[in-house]
Design an enzyme around this catalytic site. Structure first.
Site, short mmCIF file in Angstrom:
data_model
loop_
_atom_site.label_atom_id
_atom_site.label_comp_id
_atom_site.label_asym_id
_atom_site.label_seq_id
_atom_site.Cartn_x
_atom_site.Cartn_y
_atom_site.Cartn_z
CD GLU A 122 64.79 66.61 124.39
OE1 GLU A 122 64.12 67.03 125.44
OE2 GLU A 122 64.15 65.93 123.28
CD GLU A 123 62.42 64.65 121.15
OE1 GLU A 123 61.36 64.20 122.23
OE2 GLU A 123 61.82 65.74 120.67
CG ASP B 160 65.90 89.32 116.94
OD1 ASP B 160 66.85 88.57 116.23
OD2 ASP B 160 65.02 89.90 116.79
N1 TRP Z 1 61.60 68.31 123.75
C1 TRP Z 1 60.67 68.47 124.67
C2 TRP Z 1 60.03 66.97 124.90
O1 TRP Z 1 59.83 66.53 123.98
C3 TRP Z 1 59.81 69.45 124.77
C4 TRP Z 1 59.13 69.94 125.85
C5 TRP Z 1 58.22 69.53 126.59
C6 TRP Z 1 60.02 71.15 126.72
N2 TRP Z 1 58.10 70.48 127.77
C7 TRP Z 1 59.27 71.20 127.93
C8 TRP Z 1 61.33 71.70 126.31
C9 TRP Z 1 59.61 72.36 128.63
C10 TRP Z 1 61.46 72.71 127.42
C11 TRP Z 1 60.65 73.04 128.39
O2 TRP Z 1 59.29 66.68 125.91
ZN ZN Z 2 60.35 66.53 121.63
CA CA Z 3 65.46 89.31 114.17
#
Ligand code: TRP
Ligand code: ZN
Ligand code: CA
Length: 316
Positions: free
Chosen positions: A170-171, A305
């Site tokens: 993802e990164e 939750d």
């Molecule tokens: N994993 C995302 C990133 O490193 C973290 C993030 C930044 C994010 N802005 C967001 C995740 C908005 C969900 C929605 O960029």
């Molecule tokens: Zn991140």
């Molecule tokens: Ca809980």
């Protein structure tokens, strides 16, 4: 909270129209308690935190991170997969290539339900190279894992088919989730009725942000937090910055939760959430202090939750 009959009927009808609830119209029109989805179990935050402790140990044993292309990433996949296999999930590890290194997505199917209506929930499992990635995104990964394990403990028999996923790279730019969505045959892509994304849900100075993408999914989350008397805001810290964008781009309804990254909490937000104004939601975002110390337990508990609540509500 018990809604009055007309409101309750409207709500159910709206959800059925959107295709998110598989409730037959005749059932939705009744006011009997049986027409509602069974209540989701409480997800024990101690169990979610135990997974975070294991992810931290994995990072420590592998050069301090769990990043794409590094041994700590594959070790993280093996850890999650082991828990799911023991709980009766059908797991698949899907390999892809990014930047010359092999990446891995882990997909776990809960046997049963209508595969023509598949509800998915996912989280990216990779960290950046600079740290262990416990809030980003051990938090979402552990909450999705513990929700899947709760499905197994309860032997849930949802109307819809349930599929949980942990994305790689993802990164590197949503590489794993894009690879998954793009590799699906059109016929399979159209069977996904919704995708719920959880990326950073235990920030140390937490906000309570709900994605405003699919209205019916958004409502399920907002209603959950309203029931806790916790105010929410729409997520605006970089729309499309996580794996839900891969699904959105393919026309799949998406939603999700977020407690904030590098942005600064305002004084209004600090007041309503009891946080620290003028400080980042996560001062350790993408740094080596994103450890198990970098988690707000209350935010992690509420959001975990909420994950279970949404899975129970939207799959019934
Ligand atoms: N994993 C995302 C990133 O490193 C973290 C993030 C930044 C994010 N802005 C967001 C995740 C908005 C969900 C929605 O960029
Ligand atoms: Zn991140
Ligand atoms: Ca809980």
């Amino acid at each position: 909270m018990k809604l009055s009959a007309p409101i309750r009927t409207l709500t159910a009808a709206a959800l059925v129209t959107s295709g998110l609830l598989a409730m037959p119209a005749a059932t939705a029109a009744t006011t009997s308690e049986e027409s509602a989805a069974a209540a989701a179990p409480d997800i024990p935050v101690a169990d979610v935190k135990a997974h975070l402790g294991e992810l931290q140990k994995i990072a420590e044993a592998n050069g301090g991170n769990r990043a794409h292309g590094q041994p700590g990433y594959k070790a993280s996949i093996d850890y999650i997969k082991g828990k799911l296999d023991a709980a009766g999930f059908t797991t698949t590890v899907k390999e892809f290539n990014s930047g010359g290194a092999t990446g891995y997505n882990l997909v776990a199917d809960w046997p049963g339900g209508d595969e023509g209506q598949t509800l998915m929930a996912g989280a990216h499992l990779d960290s950046v190279e600079s740290g262990p990635g416990i809030n980003d995104n051990g938090s979402g990964s552990a909450a999705v894992l513990e929700t899947a394990l709760a499905v197994s403990r309860e032997q849930l028999k949802p109307a819809k088919h349930l599929r949980f996923a942990w994305w790689g790279a993802e990164e590197q730019g949503l590489v794993g989730s894009r690879n998954y969505v793009n590799s699906l045959p059109d016929a399979d892509r159209s069977k996904i009725s919704g995708y719920l994304n959880f990326d950073m849900i235990g920030s140390p100075n937490p906000g309570y942000f709900v994605y405003d993408d699919d209205p019916a999914i958004e409502k399920v989350f907002k209603d959950y937090f309203a029931g806790l008397d916790v105010p929410t805001e729409i997520e605006t810290e970089g729309d499309g910055r996580s794996d839900h964008a891969s699904f959105l781009d393919a026309g799949i309804p998406v939603g999700g939760l977020f407690t904030g990254a590098g942005n600064t909490m305002s004084s209004e937000q600090a007041q309503k959430w009891g946080g620290k104004a003028g400080e980042s939601f996560d001062a350790c975002y993408h740094s080596d202090c994103d450890t198990t110390e970098n988690i707000n337990d209350t935010a992690l508990d509420r959001n975990s939750d909420a994950v279970a609540h949404a899975i129970w509500q939207l799959s019934s």
